[in-house]
Design a protein around this motif. Structure first.
Motif, PDB file in Angstrom:
ATOM      1  N   PRO A  75    -101.126 -10.523  -6.053  1.00 56.63           N
ATOM      2  CA  PRO A  75    -102.260 -11.452  -5.986  1.00 56.63           C
ATOM      3  C   PRO A  75    -101.827 -12.837  -5.510  1.00 56.63           C
ATOM      4  N   PRO A  87    -107.160 -13.854 -10.042  1.00 57.23           N
ATOM      5  CA  PRO A  87    -106.635 -13.157  -8.858  1.00 57.23           C
ATOM      6  C   PRO A  87    -106.403 -11.683  -9.175  1.00 57.23           C
ATOM      7  N   THR A 119    -104.778  -7.598  -3.290  1.00 60.22           N
ATOM      8  CA  THR A 119    -105.290  -7.315  -1.946  1.00 60.22           C
ATOM      9  C   THR A 119    -106.326  -6.196  -1.995  1.00 60.22           C
ATOM     10  N   GLN A 121    -108.270 -11.070  -0.122  1.00 61.77           N
ATOM     11  CA  GLN A 121    -107.771 -11.279  -1.473  1.00 61.77           C
ATOM     12  C   GLN A 121    -108.970 -11.314  -2.423  1.00 61.77           C
ATOM     13  N   PRO A 142    -107.327 -14.205   3.432  1.00 59.26           N
ATOM     14  CA  PRO A 142    -106.110 -14.831   2.908  1.00 59.26           C
ATOM     15  C   PRO A 142    -105.531 -15.913   3.812  1.00 59.26           C
TER      16      PRO A 142
END
Length: 337
Positions: free
Chosen positions: A99, A273, A276, A286, A303
């Motif tokens: 993340p 977070p 991906t 992300q 990202p």
């Protein structure tokens, strides 16, 4: 019975509890926004429709009361006989992916904004959406997913066009479920659902006014967009995400606006977070997750430049009344750049 006694009974019944995700403020679905535009800009005769039995409530009504929602005809009614379309599965971050913090995304977005030839702010949007239509009560049909694609473009005179097409990238070229005045029905991928031109509409308040590109000013802009009649600071991350979705219905941010928005999100609480993820248009992003009031929201960012690629709402608890289960995707928006 006295008026005060009736109010006391109503409050005691608590028909719209504050933590119930069905009634919280949400962005308008695209077909609901079309109905609102029709009410605002068309002649009375064009808005007249025959009475019909109300059959479905549409998920995701951003209104302050159910009475107003009903007045805006945010229901799917009538008999369709259309087969149910399977709801998309929730997006899942790739196993083992690392993340990226929102601070790092914001730093990357700032660097991208300083580069030559960086994208500029554009009024208008291109978005693909999926929304779940829900039935309730005895004999209600299973929830169905309504997929569509919308392109909105503004002209120098303040008028704008809106093209809405039935499309589902999960099953290109095959029949999909589409909304209509008569209720959900089967149409073919690529069918034009509406193609309208709206007269000039000017104003000095969001979303008509040009958004700023610094974090503090953009946050104030989002707050005014979220509270047009009584501007007040955004109260939390849930409201911030609602305001972001509302903003993206009117504007396609440039690199500077993406950088400002990424910094605002980095300063928000509760955005975790998640790693991906491949979004529904096949793009790598992300994912950042926020949970509140029985709803899990996944925000997907580019990202490299911090642009918002998608926003997914997934219910986290069962609701027998509407036939939804924990893990059902209630709505998804994928912004096309």
């Amino acid at each position: 019975m006295a008026h005060d006694d009736e109010l006391a009974l109503l409050r005691g019944a608590d028909p719209v509890p504050g933590d119930d995700i069905r009634y919280r403020d949400r962005p308008l679905p695209t077909h609901a926004e079309r109905q609102l535009n029709l009410l605002l800009h068309s002649a009375p005769a064009a808005r007249r429709r025959p009475a019909r039995q109300v059959r479905r409530l549409v998920w995701g009504i951003e209104m302050v009361s159910l009475a107003v929602a009903a007045a805006l005809a945010l229901v799917l009614a009538g008999s369709s006989g259309a087969p149910a379309a399977a709801a998309p599965h929730p997006l899942t971050p790739r196993a083992g992916s690392t993340p990226l913090s929102l601070d790092r995304i914001a730093d990357r977005a700032t660097a991208s904004a300083a580069a030559d030839g960086a994208p500029r702010l554009r009024q208008g949007t291109h978005v693909r959406t999926w929304s779940l239509a829900l039935g309730s009560g005895p004999g209600a049909e299973a929830p169905i997913t309504l997929p569509e694609e919308r392109i909105t473009r503004w002209r120098p005179d303040g008028s704008h066009t809106e093209l809405v097409v039935a499309t589902d990238p999960r099953r290109p070229g095959r029949p999909v479920i589409a909304d209509s005045d008569e209720g959900p029905r089967t149409v073919h991928d690529g069918k034009v659902l509406s193609d309208r031109t709206y007269p000039p509409s000017r104003g000095t308040a969001p979303p008509r006014s040009r958004p700023p590109h610094t974090p503090r000013a953009l946050r104030d802009y989002l707050a005014e967009l979220s509270h047009p009649s009584d501007p007040a600071p955004l109260t939390g991350t849930r409201e911030l995400l609602d305001a972001v979705a509302m903003f993206l219905r009117h504007w396609t941010p440039g690199a500077r606006e993406n950088a400002a928005l990424a910094r605002i999100l980095a300063d928000a609480d509760g955005l975790r977070p998640a790693g991906t993820v491949t979004d529904r248009l096949g793009r790598t992003g992300q994912a950042y997750v926020h949970e509140s009031g029985g709803l899990r929201r996944m925000l997907i960012l580019d990202p490299a430049g911090g642009a918002v690629l998608g926003l997914e709402d997934t219910v986290t608890r069962n609701d027998r009344t509407y036939g939804i289960k924990a893990g059902d995707v209630m709505s998804y928006s994928a912004w096309v750049r």
